[in-house]
Design a protein around this motif. Structure first.
Motif, PDB file in Angstrom:
ATOM      1  N   TRP A  31     -44.498   0.899 -27.543  1.00  0.00           N
ATOM      2  CA  TRP A  31     -44.886   0.481 -28.896  1.00  0.00           C
ATOM      3  C   TRP A  31     -45.322  -0.396 -29.050  1.00  0.00           C
ATOM      4  CZ3 TRP A  31     -48.219   3.600 -31.163  1.00  0.00           C
ATOM      5  CH2 TRP A  31     -49.513   2.557 -32.289  1.00  0.00           C
ATOM      6  N   ASP A  66     -43.008   6.140 -27.445  1.00  0.00           N
ATOM      7  CA  ASP A  66     -43.525   6.131 -28.337  1.00  0.00           C
ATOM      8  C   ASP A  66     -44.105   6.692 -28.638  1.00  0.00           C
ATOM      9  OD1 ASP A  66     -44.316   5.199 -31.325  1.00  0.00           O
ATOM     10  OD2 ASP A  66     -42.033   4.146 -30.537  1.00  0.00           O
ATOM     11  N   ASP A  67     -45.495   7.305 -29.555  1.00  0.00           N
ATOM     12  CA  ASP A  67     -46.386   7.616 -30.352  1.00  0.00           C
ATOM     13  C   ASP A  67     -47.321   7.747 -28.406  1.00  0.00           C
ATOM     14  OD1 ASP A  67     -48.003   9.528 -31.633  1.00  0.00           O
ATOM     15  OD2 ASP A  67     -48.452   7.550 -33.008  1.00  0.00           O
ATOM     16  N   TYR A 115     -40.002  10.178 -28.886  1.00  0.00           N
ATOM     17  CA  TYR A 115     -40.887   9.613 -30.306  1.00  0.00           C
ATOM     18  C   TYR A 115     -41.318  11.044 -30.909  1.00  0.00           C
ATOM     19  CZ  TYR A 115     -44.505   7.754 -33.735  1.00  0.00           C
ATOM     20  OH  TYR A 115     -45.046   7.854 -34.571  1.00  0.00           O
ATOM     21  N   CYS A 123     -48.512   9.202 -36.372  1.00  0.00           N
ATOM     22  CA  CYS A 123     -49.120   8.150 -37.357  1.00  0.00           C
ATOM     23  C   CYS A 123     -49.962   8.203 -36.740  1.00  0.00           C
ATOM     24  CB  CYS A 123     -47.964   7.161 -37.134  1.00  0.00           C
ATOM     25  SG  CYS A 123     -46.416   7.744 -38.171  1.00  0.00           S
ATOM     26  N   SER A 124     -50.202   7.834 -35.763  1.00  0.00           N
ATOM     27  CA  SER A 124     -51.518   7.466 -34.593  1.00  0.00           C
ATOM     28  C   SER A 124     -52.840   8.517 -35.002  1.00  0.00           C
ATOM     29  CB  SER A 124     -51.294   7.933 -32.763  1.00  0.00           C
ATOM     30  OG  SER A 124     -50.834   9.209 -32.745  1.00  0.00           O
ATOM     31  N   LYS A 167     -36.516  10.075 -31.532  1.00  0.00           N
ATOM     32  CA  LYS A 167     -36.269   8.459 -32.790  1.00  0.00           C
ATOM     33  C   LYS A 167     -38.332   9.246 -34.196  1.00  0.00           C
ATOM     34  CE  LYS A 167     -40.267   4.658 -33.610  1.00  0.00           C
ATOM     35  NZ  LYS A 167     -41.054   3.680 -33.576  1.00  0.00           N
ATOM     36  N   ASP A 169     -40.768   9.743 -36.859  1.00  0.00           N
ATOM     37  CA  ASP A 169     -40.982   9.538 -37.878  1.00  0.00           C
ATOM     38  C   ASP A 169     -41.764  10.325 -38.727  1.00  0.00           C
ATOM     39  OD1 ASP A 169     -43.073   6.926 -38.796  1.00  0.00           O
ATOM     40  OD2 ASP A 169     -43.306   6.717 -36.438  1.00  0.00           O
ATOM     41  N   CYS A 171     -45.624   9.750 -40.851  1.00  0.00           N
ATOM     42  CA  CYS A 171     -46.127   9.877 -40.999  1.00  0.00           C
ATOM     43  C   CYS A 171     -47.104  11.526 -41.701  1.00  0.00           C
ATOM     44  CB  CYS A 171     -47.943   8.755 -40.196  1.00  0.00           C
ATOM     45  SG  CYS A 171     -47.213   7.228 -39.788  1.00  0.00           S
ATOM     46  N   CYS A 233     -37.518   7.445 -38.953  1.00  0.00           N
ATOM     47  CA  CYS A 233     -38.041   6.371 -39.141  1.00  0.00           C
ATOM     48  C   CYS A 233     -39.290   6.559 -39.837  1.00  0.00           C
ATOM     49  CB  CYS A 233     -39.343   6.293 -38.275  1.00  0.00           C
ATOM     50  SG  CYS A 233     -40.703   4.875 -37.765  1.00  0.00           S
ATOM     51  N   TRP A 235     -39.608   3.959 -43.110  1.00  0.00           N
ATOM     52  CA  TRP A 235     -40.042   3.151 -43.045  1.00  0.00           C
ATOM     53  C   TRP A 235     -39.510   2.497 -44.454  1.00  0.00           C
ATOM     54  CZ3 TRP A 235     -43.475   6.511 -44.194  1.00  0.00           C
ATOM     55  CH2 TRP A 235     -44.609   6.780 -42.944  1.00  0.00           C
ATOM     56  N   ARG A 252     -34.695   3.063 -40.153  1.00  0.00           N
ATOM     57  CA  ARG A 252     -35.649   1.564 -40.176  1.00  0.00           C
ATOM     58  C   ARG A 252     -35.352   1.287 -41.739  1.00  0.00           C
ATOM     59  NH1 ARG A 252     -40.164   1.412 -37.433  1.00  0.00           N
ATOM     60  NH2 ARG A 252     -41.317   0.374 -38.887  1.00  0.00           N
ATOM     61  N   ASP A 256     -43.760  -1.639 -40.968  1.00  0.00           N
ATOM     62  CA  ASP A 256     -43.501  -2.089 -39.242  1.00  0.00           C
ATOM     63  C   ASP A 256     -42.956  -3.099 -38.962  1.00  0.00           C
ATOM     64  OD1 ASP A 256     -43.880   0.155 -38.950  1.00  0.00           O
ATOM     65  OD2 ASP A 256     -45.017   0.486 -37.525  1.00  0.00           O
ATOM     66  N   MET A 288     -37.570  -2.866 -33.962  1.00  0.00           N
ATOM     67  CA  MET A 288     -37.794  -3.434 -32.838  1.00  0.00           C
ATOM     68  C   MET A 288     -37.933  -4.735 -33.017  1.00  0.00           C
ATOM     69  SD  MET A 288     -40.437   0.022 -30.943  1.00  0.00           S
ATOM     70  CE  MET A 288     -41.054  -0.027 -32.101  1.00  0.00           C
TER      71      MET A 288
HETATM   72  C1  GAL Z   1     -44.980   3.815 -37.426  1.00  0.00           C
HETATM   73  C2  GAL Z   1     -43.956   2.944 -36.744  1.00  0.00           C
HETATM   74  C3  GAL Z   1     -43.687   2.420 -35.466  1.00  0.00           C
HETATM   75  C4  GAL Z   1     -44.118   3.248 -34.153  1.00  0.00           C
HETATM   76  C5  GAL Z   1     -45.585   4.145 -34.695  1.00  0.00           C
HETATM   77  C6  GAL Z   1     -46.653   5.326 -33.674  1.00  0.00           C
HETATM   78  O1  GAL Z   1     -45.073   4.579 -38.124  1.00  0.00           O
HETATM   79  O2  GAL Z   1     -42.922   2.699 -37.421  1.00  0.00           O
HETATM   80  O3  GAL Z   1     -42.003   2.081 -35.024  1.00  0.00           O
HETATM   81  O4  GAL Z   1     -43.760   4.418 -33.774  1.00  0.00           O
HETATM   82  O5  GAL Z   1     -45.569   4.484 -35.947  1.00  0.00           O
HETATM   83  O6  GAL Z   1     -47.591   5.638 -34.395  1.00  0.00           O
END
Ligand code: GAL
Length: 582
Positions: A31, A66-67, A115, A123-124, A167, A169, A171, A233, A235, A252, A256, A288
């Motif tokens: 990531w 990851d994403d 992920y 999140c993306s 992992k 997340d 969002c 995750c 945050w 977490r 980030d 990380m």
């Molecule tokens: C965030 C996360 C990051 C990464 C990202 C991917 O929320 O804290 O570590 O995974 O999303 O979109």
């Protein structure tokens, strides 16, 4: 019956979780270097780099995605892999799978990480709107998160595909509110929010917890071997750091990380004040490593060493995030310093505890498994040189000790006081070998991995308080203020809220438990303090205290420290000088 229930609950509290991550997980994640613009070739090149550089041998064994790996959710619920990113995932029969990728990593001796998301959307989809690798299809097809699909997704990712690490997340619970442009334009469904960043209300936190609890259940059903790492995750939101240890291998504790000194310290601080929540199988995660990026690149080796030192003293997961195929040797050496890694991975699993803080300087001490040994980080957080002096007595060590700097490899004898000159932003990481100041005596605050928080009493905290307080602290009050007992300073002790219940894992190794307990400030009103040995009451006192406790604990496996106050009333309590004696 009650005895049985207590025993079962405590077995759960200390039991099985350690199998997943007896020491903090170590590995690599794309990531920070690539965001969603990564592919199988880049990941495999980094896996090769882990081997070539010796980092794999040094312990970095999880290679994670990851994403961005998902293309769409089919009408039957199954997730399709983005095969433009993972070519090995295009199977001859036209279906897609991450199994070939997992097999490739396993064949190289790595564990494989994936992920996912606890809500409906990732999140993306909120924060990387220009990514070429967003989920495709109609609204339902783009709901790539586990919400409503927990059982099927866990069976797919961890069962069929065989990932070892997940992992997850959050969002989807936070960033799909009606006013967000990506919701207003109709591309995503409204969700909640159940997480409002910086405002952790109790009811929403309970709902978030229930989702992760459900996920853990599915994981255990699919992989009863307990071999899967769940990395939560959220945050540091949704009061996650207070409850995540029941379900996650790590969680977490902060937003980030960014490759700046300021962000690194902020994330470190979020984890280091929570030593009593971590231990084998469950770790605070300040995010990380940014080694190789920004203020931690080859032009900032002092900062890079400090970053690595702070993660090690915090018993944090060590997940590298730079492109290792171009990582300068000086940074590989920092990431691969075996003595630093050994501190991070110490089998006793005691996270470091801050023992001194003055202006820009901070001292964090970590009790190691070997008797009389402590790891100590002397930190200069600021931009001017500083001298830090630390009496060995503050480490509960007798005056004569050997001190080894694990970065410079220099070793020297010290008598009484350690004194170190620190350049701006320098951290000295020391291995101190000595003799206990008081043989057979250890403060509970030196042994945080022996503590599990069964109840934290935090229901009385307002949303604003919950954002900053830590319900159970070592050497501090939950509010973060210095620990006191009816106003008088306490050097070593545990600060709690009335309404809390802590379990101490004694494993039959101790003979006595001693402490003074009482409200931190003068207070009236009903308070009760109780100590239970394997579920049996051995001490009880009504009234604010302070009162002395000295009980025999021969053969006792688990000791519980209980405080009860008036419902809804916020009272801070100190277990002052709480100590175990052999
Ligand atoms: C965030 C996360 C990051 C990464 C990202 C991917 O929320 O804290 O570590 O995974 O999303 O979109």
């Amino acid at each position: 019956m009650r005895r049985l229930t207590v025993t079962a609950a405590l077995a759960l509290a200390f039991g099985t979780a350690a199998a997943q991550a007896p020491t903090p997980p170590m590995g690599w994640n794309p990531w920070n270097a690539f965001h969603t613009e990564v592919d199988e070739a880049k990941i495999m090149a980094n896996a090769e780099a882990l081997r070539r550089t010796g980092l794999a041998d040094a312990g970095y064994r999880y290679v994670n995605m990851d994403d961005g790996w998902w293309r769409t959710r089919r009408p039957d619920g199954r997730i399709e892999v983005r095969t433009s990113m993972f070519p090995s995932g295009a199977l001859p029969d036209g279906s897609t799978s991450m199994r070939p990728f997992v097999d490739r990593l396993h064949a190289l001796g790595f564990k494989a990480g994936i992920y996912s998301e606890i809500g409906r959307n990732a999140c993306s989809q909120a924060w990387d709107r220009h990514s070429p690798n967003l989920p495709e299809g109609n609204t339902a097809a783009r709901e790539i998160g586990t919400y409503g699909h927990q059982a099927a997704d866990v069976a797919l990712l961890l069962g069929e595909w065989g990932f070892d690490y997940m992992k997850v997340d959050a969002c989807g619970l936070a960033d799909f509110t009606p006013e967000q442009p990506w919701v207003r334009d109709g591309t995503h469904r409204v969700f909640g929010p159940w997480i409002v960043r910086g405002k952790p209300d109790a009811e929403s936190a309970r709902r978030v917890e229930a989702l992760y609890a459900g996920l853990r259940k599915q994981i255990d059903a699919v992989r009863p071997d307990g071999g899967v790492v769940l990395s939560i995750c959220a945050w540091g939101e949704a009061r996650v750091a207070n409850w995540a240890g029941r379900y996650g291998s790590s969680w977490r504790t902060s937003p980030d990380i960014e490759p700046t000194w300021k962000s690194m310290l902020l994330n470190f601080d979020s984890a280091i004040k929570r030593p009593l929540y971590a231990g084998p199988g469950h770790w605070n995660d300040p995010d990380m490593l940014e080694l190789g990026h920004g203020e931690f690149d080859e032009k900032h080796l002092a900062e890079a060493r400090a970053h690595m030192s702070l993660w090690a003293i915090a018993a944090a997961p060590l997940v590298l995030g730079a492109d290792l195929t171009r990582m300068p040797q000086a940074l590989i050496d920092i990431a691969g310093n075996r003595e630093v890694i050994a501190i991070d991975q110490d089998p006793a699993g005691h996270q470091g505890v801050t023992v001194m803080r003055a202006g820009d300087t901070q001292v964090v001490a970590r009790t190691l498994a070997a008797s009389g040994q402590k790891a100590v980080a002397l930190v200069n957080r600021g931009s001017r040189p500083r001298t830090v002096t630390l009496p060995l007595a503050r480490l509960q060590l007798a005056p004569a000790a050997t001190v080894r700097d694990v970065w410079t490899k220099r070793e020297r004898g010290v008598d009484g006081v350690i004194s170190v000159e620190l350049a701006p932003r320098e951290t000295a990481l020391l291995l101190v070998r000595g003799r206990p100041l008081r043989p057979g005596h250890a403060y509970v605050s030196e042994l945080p991995a022996r503590v599990r928080v069964l109840e934290d009493g935090s229901a009385v905290l307002s949303t604003a308080q919950a954002a900053g307080w830590v319900p159970v602290q070592a050497n501090a009050a939950p509010s973060g203020k210095p620990l006191t007992l009816r106003g008088a300073a306490v050097a070593e002790g545990i600060g709690v809220l009335a309404g809390s219940r802590l379990a101490l894992r004694l494993d039959g190794e101790f003979a006595r438990f001693r402490s003074r307990v009482g409200a931190t400030t003068a207070t009236r009103g009903a308070l009760v303090y109780r100590v239970l040995a394997d579920g049996k009451p051995v001490f009880e006192h009504g009234g604010p205290g302070p009162v002395d406790i000295d009980v025999a604990v021969d053969g006792v496996k688990t000791l519980e420290l209980v405080t009860r106050g008036e419902p809804g009333r916020l009272v801070e309590v100190a277990w002052a000088g709480a100590a175990l004696l052999r």
